[in-house]
Design a protein around this motif. Sequence first.
Motif, PDB file in Angstrom:
ATOM      1  N   LYS A   5       1.123  -1.380   0.214  1.00  0.00           N
ATOM      2  CA  LYS A   5       0.576   0.078   0.438  1.00  0.00           C
ATOM      3  C   LYS A   5       0.715   0.856   0.135  1.00  0.00           C
ATOM      4  O   LYS A   5       2.074   1.581   0.582  1.00  0.00           O
ATOM      5  N   ALA A   6       0.302   2.204  -0.848  1.00  0.00           N
ATOM      6  CA  ALA A   6       1.529   3.459  -0.642  1.00  0.00           C
ATOM      7  C   ALA A   6       0.254   4.713  -0.173  1.00  0.00           C
ATOM      8  O   ALA A   6      -0.219   4.945  -0.675  1.00  0.00           O
ATOM      9  N   ASP A   7       1.118   5.649   0.358  1.00  0.00           N
ATOM     10  CA  ASP A   7      -0.231   6.838   0.714  1.00  0.00           C
ATOM     11  C   ASP A   7       0.143   7.866  -0.520  1.00  0.00           C
ATOM     12  O   ASP A   7       1.678   8.053   0.159  1.00  0.00           O
ATOM     13  N   LEU A   8      -0.254   7.896  -1.546  1.00  0.00           N
ATOM     14  CA  LEU A   8      -0.036   9.262  -2.429  1.00  0.00           C
ATOM     15  C   LEU A   8       0.523  10.428  -2.186  1.00  0.00           C
ATOM     16  O   LEU A   8       1.713  11.477  -2.185  1.00  0.00           O
ATOM     17  N   ALA A   9       0.026  10.923  -0.755  1.00  0.00           N
ATOM     18  CA  ALA A   9      -0.175  12.348  -0.401  1.00  0.00           C
ATOM     19  C   ALA A   9       0.566  12.132   0.254  1.00  0.00           C
ATOM     20  O   ALA A   9       1.900  13.638   0.429  1.00  0.00           O
ATOM     21  N   ALA A  10       0.905  11.557   0.521  1.00  0.00           N
ATOM     22  CA  ALA A  10       2.673  11.567   1.951  1.00  0.00           C
ATOM     23  C   ALA A  10       4.134  11.554   1.360  1.00  0.00           C
ATOM     24  O   ALA A  10       4.693  11.994   1.900  1.00  0.00           O
ATOM     25  N   CYS A  11       3.883  11.258   0.128  1.00  0.00           N
ATOM     26  CA  CYS A  11       4.659  10.668  -0.826  1.00  0.00           C
ATOM     27  C   CYS A  11       5.603  12.016  -0.793  1.00  0.00           C
ATOM     28  O   CYS A  11       4.797  12.919  -1.300  1.00  0.00           O
ATOM     29  N   PHE A  34       4.993   4.872  -6.358  1.00  0.00           N
ATOM     30  CA  PHE A  34       3.825   4.062  -7.350  1.00  0.00           C
ATOM     31  C   PHE A  34       4.307   1.872  -7.102  1.00  0.00           C
ATOM     32  O   PHE A  34       5.646   2.221  -7.256  1.00  0.00           O
ATOM     33  N   LEU A  35       3.582   1.605  -7.396  1.00  0.00           N
ATOM     34  CA  LEU A  35       4.257   0.277  -6.900  1.00  0.00           C
ATOM     35  C   LEU A  35       3.719  -0.731  -7.929  1.00  0.00           C
ATOM     36  O   LEU A  35       3.605  -0.825  -9.243  1.00  0.00           O
ATOM     37  N   PRO A  56      10.904   8.193   4.864  1.00  0.00           N
ATOM     38  CA  PRO A  56      11.421   9.172   6.013  1.00  0.00           C
ATOM     39  C   PRO A  56       9.836   9.713   6.241  1.00  0.00           C
ATOM     40  O   PRO A  56       9.421  10.048   7.079  1.00  0.00           O
ATOM     41  N   VAL A  57       8.638   9.330   5.875  1.00  0.00           N
ATOM     42  CA  VAL A  57       7.456   9.878   6.099  1.00  0.00           C
ATOM     43  C   VAL A  57       6.758   8.939   5.519  1.00  0.00           C
ATOM     44  O   VAL A  57       5.585   9.310   5.940  1.00  0.00           O
ATOM     45  N   SER A  58       6.653   7.637   6.195  1.00  0.00           N
ATOM     46  CA  SER A  58       6.200   6.143   6.372  1.00  0.00           C
ATOM     47  C   SER A  58       4.823   6.353   5.606  1.00  0.00           C
ATOM     48  O   SER A  58       3.973   6.339   6.218  1.00  0.00           O
ATOM     49  N   ALA A  59       4.876   6.165   4.463  1.00  0.00           N
ATOM     50  CA  ALA A  59       3.966   6.118   3.618  1.00  0.00           C
ATOM     51  C   ALA A  59       3.413   5.177   2.452  1.00  0.00           C
ATOM     52  O   ALA A  59       2.836   4.660   2.299  1.00  0.00           O
TER      53      ALA A  59
END
Length: 65
Positions: A5-11, A34-35, A56-59
């Motif tokens: 899973k990826a938090d695109l807003a946090a990346c 992107f995955l 570093p931002v736990s995305a």
Amino acid sequence: MPVLKADLAACQGYANCVIAAPDAYDLDDDGVVFLLKAEISDEDVPRVREAARSCPVSALTIEDA
């Protein structure tokens, strides 16, 4: 099978994940992760989990399916 899973807003585009697991993660033209695959094999879990932890931002997360 574990799911990426990826938090695109946090990346923030640091690309630590890409360096650690280039078969699982990449950055798009805007510098956002992107995955490359949604699920990972059990043998790849430790390496890809470490790549996720390197963000570093736990995305990035890995969830058990």
